[in-house]
Design a protein around this motif. Structure first.
Motif, PDB file in Angstrom:
ATOM      1  N   THR A   1     -63.291  79.933 -43.685  1.00 36.20           N
ATOM      2  CA  THR A   1     -63.198  81.394 -43.705  1.00 36.20           C
ATOM      3  C   THR A   1     -63.807  82.012 -42.445  1.00 36.20           C
ATOM      4  OG1 THR A   1     -65.297  81.538 -44.912  1.00 36.20           O
ATOM      5  CG2 THR A   1     -63.270  81.484 -46.222  1.00 36.20           C
TER       6      THR A   1
ATOM      7  N   GLN B   1     -50.804  82.985 -43.020  1.00 36.74           N
ATOM      8  CA  GLN B   1     -51.726  83.802 -42.249  1.00 36.74           C
ATOM      9  C   GLN B   1     -53.179  83.368 -42.386  1.00 36.74           C
ATOM     10  OE1 GLN B   1     -51.025  87.813 -43.482  1.00 36.74           O
ATOM     11  NE2 GLN B   1     -49.091  87.991 -42.389  1.00 36.74           N
ATOM     12  N   ALA B   2     -53.470  82.454 -43.335  1.00 37.38           N
ATOM     13  CA  ALA B   2     -54.856  82.044 -43.547  1.00 37.38           C
ATOM     14  C   ALA B   2     -55.404  81.290 -42.332  1.00 37.38           C
ATOM     15  CB  ALA B   2     -54.968  81.162 -44.790  1.00 37.38           C
ATOM     16  N   ILE B   3     -54.605  80.379 -41.788  1.00 37.90           N
ATOM     17  CA  ILE B   3     -55.003  79.612 -40.610  1.00 37.90           C
ATOM     18  C   ILE B   3     -53.957  79.841 -39.523  1.00 37.90           C
ATOM     19  CG2 ILE B   3     -55.482  77.319 -39.666  1.00 37.90           C
ATOM     20  CD1 ILE B   3     -57.582  78.112 -41.603  1.00 37.90           C
TER      21      ILE B   3
ATOM     22  N   SER C   1     -57.992  76.334 -37.020  1.00 38.86           N
ATOM     23  CA  SER C   1     -58.947  77.441 -36.910  1.00 38.86           C
ATOM     24  C   SER C   1     -58.245  78.757 -37.222  1.00 38.86           C
ATOM     25  CB  SER C   1     -59.560  77.507 -35.511  1.00 38.86           C
ATOM     26  OG  SER C   1     -58.587  77.900 -34.559  1.00 38.86           O
ATOM     27  N   ARG C   2     -59.023  79.710 -37.723  1.00 35.92           N
ATOM     28  CA  ARG C   2     -58.509  81.069 -37.908  1.00 35.92           C
ATOM     29  C   ARG C   2     -58.430  81.803 -36.569  1.00 35.92           C
ATOM     30  NH1 ARG C   2     -58.607  83.492 -43.067  1.00 35.92           N
ATOM     31  NH2 ARG C   2     -59.249  82.068 -44.722  1.00 35.92           N
TER      32      ARG C   2
ATOM     33  N   SER D   1     -64.381  81.665 -37.952  1.00 38.44           N
ATOM     34  CA  SER D   1     -63.494  81.518 -36.798  1.00 38.44           C
ATOM     35  C   SER D   1     -63.753  80.235 -36.010  1.00 38.44           C
ATOM     36  CB  SER D   1     -63.648  82.724 -35.866  1.00 38.44           C
ATOM     37  OG  SER D   1     -64.988  82.828 -35.408  1.00 38.44           O
TER      38      SER D   1
END
Length: 238
Positions: free
Chosen positions: A109, A201-203, A153-154, A111
């Motif tokens: 959750t 869109q999560a990752i 990674s986000r 970055s």
């Protein structure tokens, strides 16, 4: 100078060896393995450590002439764990940023950059069993496996740093670890595959590469053998 301790490597395969070295404090030094760990052994005077045939972490302790102590840990792991440790070490990542795939770890959750390592279809290409002079059966098998490495990674960390994985696997540290622990990482890999769409869109960024490794698995047990035979008797019929 305060007492401190170092080791030639902090990540070992089972049955492999490392050397501990104490500096500072007051000689002579006595080395020991703290109880409750993986179960390795160490020469109390030379600091020569041998990993057990079990996975886990051992704490090596040195005690000097004034009873001052210093500790250091050694991880005893599988070839897959050693591969992950090479990536973590060379990319300066923390322990929670590199993990084995299918462990129960939630999707990140934050970055930061994360790396997941997984193995599929290990193929055996050698298998042997011998009895040594102590009467123990020594078994060993050689395997080749494809290892999948996911970089995710986000943020754009995975996009910008994914190539560092290749550099880590080809580094001097990687070569040293392969030599110490008797496993091999292939020099070339299949190219990066962009699989970012899997997580939506999560990752935003996720890449996968496949590499090949070779490794050996060993175990020992009490063997059944005979080395004493009675003198044969010859019966002559009348």
């Amino acid at each position: 100078m305060p007492l401190s301790i170092s080791v030639t490597t902090r990540a070992l395969a089972t049955r492999c060896r490392a050397s501990a070295l104490a500096t500072g404090g007051t000689a002579p030094y006595v080395y020991s393995v703290v109880a409750g760990g993986a179960g390795g052994t160490i020469n109390s005077s030379t600091g020569f450590y041998t990993a057990p045939n079990a996975l886990g972490t051992d704490t090596i302790r040195v005690t000097d002439a004034t009873t001052a102590t210093a500790d250091i840990t050694i991880m005893v792991g599988t070839p897959l764990q050693l591969l992950a440790e090479v990536i973590r070490n060379q990319m300066s990542l923390t322990d929670d940023q590199v993990y084995l795939w299918d462990q129960k770890i939630n999707i990140p959750t934050d970055s930061r950059l994360y790396v997941a390592v997984s193995s599929s279809t290990p193929k055996p290409f050698g298998n042997s069993s011998v009895i040594n002079s102590a009467g123990m059966e020594l078994q060993s098998a050689n395997f080749q496996a494809l290892v999948g490495i996911d970089i995710l990674s986000r943020s754009n960390e995975a996009l910008l740093r994914k190539e560092e994985v290749i550099l880590a696997l080809g580094s001097i540290y990687s070569q040293q670890q392969q030599q110490i622990n008797s496993f091999y990482i292939a020099k070339q890999s299949v190219g990066f595959v962009n699989i970012s769409e899997i997580d939506g869109q999560a990752i935003p960024y996720r890449y996968n590469i496949l590499i090949s490794i070779q490794y050996m698995v060993q175990q020992s047990r009490a063997g059944s053998y005979f080395d004493n035979f009675a003198t044969p008797q010859v019966v002559v019929e009348a």
